[in-house]
Write an enzyme that holds these catalytic residues in place. Structure first.
Site, mmCIF file in Angstrom:
data_model
loop_
_atom_site.group_PDB
_atom_site.id
_atom_site.type_symbol
_atom_site.label_atom_id
_atom_site.label_comp_id
_atom_site.label_asym_id
_atom_site.label_seq_id
_atom_site.Cartn_x
_atom_site.Cartn_y
_atom_site.Cartn_z
ATOM 1 N N GLY A 1 0.838 -1.188 0.000
ATOM 2 C CA GLY A 1 0.000 0.000 0.000
ATOM 3 C C GLY A 1 0.874 1.239 0.000
ATOM 4 N N ALA B 1 2.379 2.905 2.476
ATOM 5 C CA ALA B 1 3.591 2.787 3.289
ATOM 6 C C ALA B 1 4.575 1.816 2.653
ATOM 7 C CB ALA B 1 3.235 2.345 4.707
ATOM 8 N N GLY B 2 4.096 0.612 2.300
ATOM 9 C CA GLY B 2 4.977 -0.395 1.724
ATOM 10 C C GLY B 2 5.455 -0.033 0.341
ATOM 11 N N SER C 1 -16.831 9.167 2.020
ATOM 12 C CA SER C 1 -15.738 10.024 2.468
ATOM 13 C C SER C 1 -16.166 11.089 3.467
ATOM 14 C CB SER C 1 -15.106 10.719 1.258
ATOM 15 O OG SER C 1 -14.198 11.722 1.677
ATOM 16 N N ARG D 1 -13.957 12.374 14.111
ATOM 17 C CA ARG D 1 -14.751 11.193 13.803
ATOM 18 C C ARG D 1 -15.348 10.527 15.035
ATOM 19 N NH1 ARG D 1 -10.829 8.618 9.059
ATOM 20 N NH2 ARG D 1 -11.407 10.160 7.482
ATOM 21 N N HIS E 1 -13.472 1.456 10.884
ATOM 22 C CA HIS E 1 -12.746 1.955 9.714
ATOM 23 C C HIS E 1 -11.235 1.774 9.828
ATOM 24 C CE1 HIS E 1 -11.659 4.371 6.310
ATOM 25 N NE2 HIS E 1 -11.159 5.339 7.045
#
Length: 667
Positions: free
Chosen positions: A43, A45-46, A285, A338, A430
């Protein structure tokens, strides 16, 4: 109890990262070619880490269980990515982003890490623009910004409602360049099933080829875990169905401490559950809260009539609507963080004002935004602002340009037109703020094993502000790990290639095969999903949006009993040496069944409410989270001791030198 060494550099907070980079050890280009690095997960980060490390000259092996890195779950992020560039000239700054993030996390994150995140955020945007990421732009060509929850400035860069996808394609393009040059060896459809520790250091992994079933050994001088969060422990979440905790849990069982596992983010704007048949939930979103107003009927009889479809929401007059976030939090309105918005929605629905058939939904209404934008567009275009038909048409066009693909997605799932009638939303699992404990260098308690992005715990405290997940993933991958992993690897330039025929690799492979063979040979009667759904129900009811002592104690007992039943009665069809999705799921659910207990144990030991961790016993008279700063201003890091119930608690004290600890207020 032990004090964990976070290795935070000395000096003023705005100089820590610069001074740290100036004094760390380096690896020369010639020596980088001798060093292998494994990256688990591709993703943001990776992908960013793999591309950056390969560009520097390291030999990178990247693993993903998907058929392509482009399918990593980062692709699902919609609303945007934060950066303190102050393009809107509205008072933003590095310090303001730092402050908002600490406050949004309810003062339970590490100051030094968060400041570094805010500091490098501006570099991320420049990097992504250079990669061709199509951020939205204003009329004059400058990058556009919008607001997100928990802040009073516009700092969120976005690409319609598909920001994660566009950022991931940028990282993937950088990866692809290095794959083409032979510096990254890509292992698609491979899943890490064990970490190999040799001489106290992470030296490789055992992976399964998910297409052929073959068990493989891979060695390296360092292992980077970039495998995302563990929200699917709840079964129903906004995560992709394949998202799991396996990589993080395997390194936890080999000595990596797991930090703050009870910190789970409940996102307030998700499409509500429609029945027992669902296998996942869909996120809408948070950017929609910029222009959408959240409300429920003021009168219960109106809510009941709407639920019975005897009354349309558009029939309700303004004076009969309760815009409860605007009422309770006038300074922030619909853009509260949130956790605050989620609890407020739950409170209204629990009180009987829910608006869908299950009573667990509130409205997200764009009618006023359509009129506001429509009148503005009519003035600009010289149209009649008193012509409601023209104004509505123009307003819809503006909203479509900003949120069109999100509206399309909602209509396709719900079969309702959100331009004509309000969306229905409800909170859902989430993101997970907890994760593998890492120090300032992103290294776990296992030397040579690092954790990046959502897989670690480090930057968000007890609640994550919107548009900060993409920021952290890319910050860790592009701008932190290239420095800190080099500092560690500078001691490995004479080590040479790590052999895979050692006793440690033998033992790790044996463990993996025995576990898989058990699943295949176990002649149980129930499917993997049967156990996963039961676990998810326990977690949501007892360790979800609200928790209490009695419920958590019961959840621990229930999870233990379910785990015992799982190992005795799970049935996995097929064979080991073939494509077998049920076998993949079995291993992941086995890990969730252990993690779930640790999450409840962590929640039980934290006798306060903070951010996404809401203990019903600890709340203000107004129903807000009540922290205990004297007793719990620390990170809870758990050491595995053979069983989740026996995990040992270690504490990292959180010291706030640059921000005052105080009760959050968004009023």
């Amino acid at each position: 109890m032990s004090v964990l060494d976070s290795k935070i550099p000395e000096g003023p907070i705005d100089k820590k990262w610069t001074n740290h980079k100036n004094h760390i050890n380096l690896v020369s280009p010639a020596n980088k070619r001798r060093i292998d690095v494994i990256v688990i997960g591709t993703g943001l980060a990776g992908g960013a880490a793999a591309a950056s490390l390969a560009e520097l000259g390291y030999n990178v092996k990247a693993f993903c269980y998907q058929d392509s890195p482009r399918r990593a779950h980062s692709i699902a992020a919609q609303g945007g990515i934060n950066a303190a560039k102050n393009y809107q000239n509205d008072g933003d700054s590095t310090y303001r982003l730092f402050y908002d993030t600490i406050k949004g996390g309810d003062y339970r994150s590490r100051e030094a890490n968060v400041y570094r995140l805010a500091e490098v955020s501006a570099n991320i945007i420049d990097q992504c623009v250079a990669q061709g990421v199509p951020f939205a732009r204003e009329y004059g060509g400058l990058l556009d910004n919008r607001s997100f929850g928990g802040v009073q400035v516009s700092r969120t860069f976005y690409a319609k409602g598909q920001t994660g996808q566009q950022l991931l394609l940028g990282a993937y393009s950088a990866m692809s360049r290095q794959i083409g040059k032979g510096k990254i060896k890509m292992y698609n459809r491979h899943e890490m099933l064990e970490l190999v520790v040799v001489g106290g250091k992470a030296r490789g992994i055992i992976a399964r080829n998910l297409t052929t079933g073959e068990i493989e050994r891979h060695s390296a001088h360092a292992v980077l875990i970039c495998s995302g969060g563990y929200g699917n422990v709840f079964f129903l979440s906004t995560n992709a169905m394949g998202s799991n905790v396996t990589a993080g849990w395997k390194i936890h069982k080999k000595g990596a401490f797991f930090a703050n596992p009870c910190y789970t983010q409940i996102h307030p704007t998700c499409i509500p559950v429609s029945g027992d048949h669902q296998s996942k939930l869909t996120l809408m979103s948070e950017s929609l809260r910029n222009d959408g107003r959240i409300w429920v009927p003021k009168k219960k009889e109106d809510a009941e009539a709407i639920r019975a479809k005897k009354l349309k929401p558009t029939d309700l007059k303004e004076e009969d609507r309760d815009y409860y976030l605007e009422r309770r939090y006038p300074a922030f309105g619909n853009l509260v963080p949130r956790d605050v918005a989620s609890r407020a929605a739950k409170e209204r629905c629990d009180a009987g004002f829910g608006v869908n058939a299950t009573g667990e939904a509130v409205f997200l209404d764009f009618a006023s935004a359509i009129q506001r934008y429509g009148k503005e567009a009519a003035l600009v275009q010289g149209e009649d602002v008193d012509n409601s038909e023209v104004v509505t048409h123009l307003g819809k066009k503006v909203v479509e340009a900003k949120y069109g693909n999100l509206f399309q997605m909602y209509e396709q799932i719900v079969d309702d037109n959100p331009y004509e009638t309000p969306m229905m939303i409800y909170p859902a699992v989430h993101y997970t703020m907890g994760g593998i404990w890492v120090d300032y260098n992103l290294m776990t308690t296992i030397p040579g094993c690092f954790a990046l992005g959502e897989a670690n715990f480090s930057d968000h405290g007890a609640n994550r502000l919107g548009a900060s997940a993409l920021m952290q993933g890319l910050a860790d991958g592009y701008f932190v790990i290239p420095y800190t992993v080099g500092d560690y690897l500078s001691g490995d330039i004479r080590t040479g290639a790590i052999p895979t025929d050692s006793p440690e690799f033998d033992e790790a492979e044996k463990e993996v095969k025995e576990r898989l063979e058990h699943f295949i040979n176990n002649k149980g009667t129930k499917t993997v999903d049967y156990f996963h759904k039961k676990l998810g129900k326990i977690m949501w009811e007892k360790c979800g949006m609200a928790r209490n002592k009695e419920g958590l104690e019961q959840a621990i007992q229930d999870i233990r009993a379910l785990r015992e039943e799982f190992w005795k009665d799970v049935r996995v069809p097929g064979k080991m040496d073939e494509l077998n999705p049920e076998l993949e799921k079995a291993g992941r659910v086995a890990d969730f069944l252990e993690l779930g207990e640790l999450m409840c144990k962590d929640a039980l030991t934290r006798n306060e409410s903070c951010g996404g961790h809401f203990r019903e016993e600890y709340q203000t008279e107004e129903g807000e989270a009540m922290r205990d700063d004297d007793g719990y201003t620390h990170v809870s890091a758990w050491e595995y001791k053979g069983d989740p119930g026996a995990a040992e608690l270690h504490k990292e004290d959180l010291k706030y030198e640059y921000i005052e600890l105080k009760q959050r207020s968004y009023k």
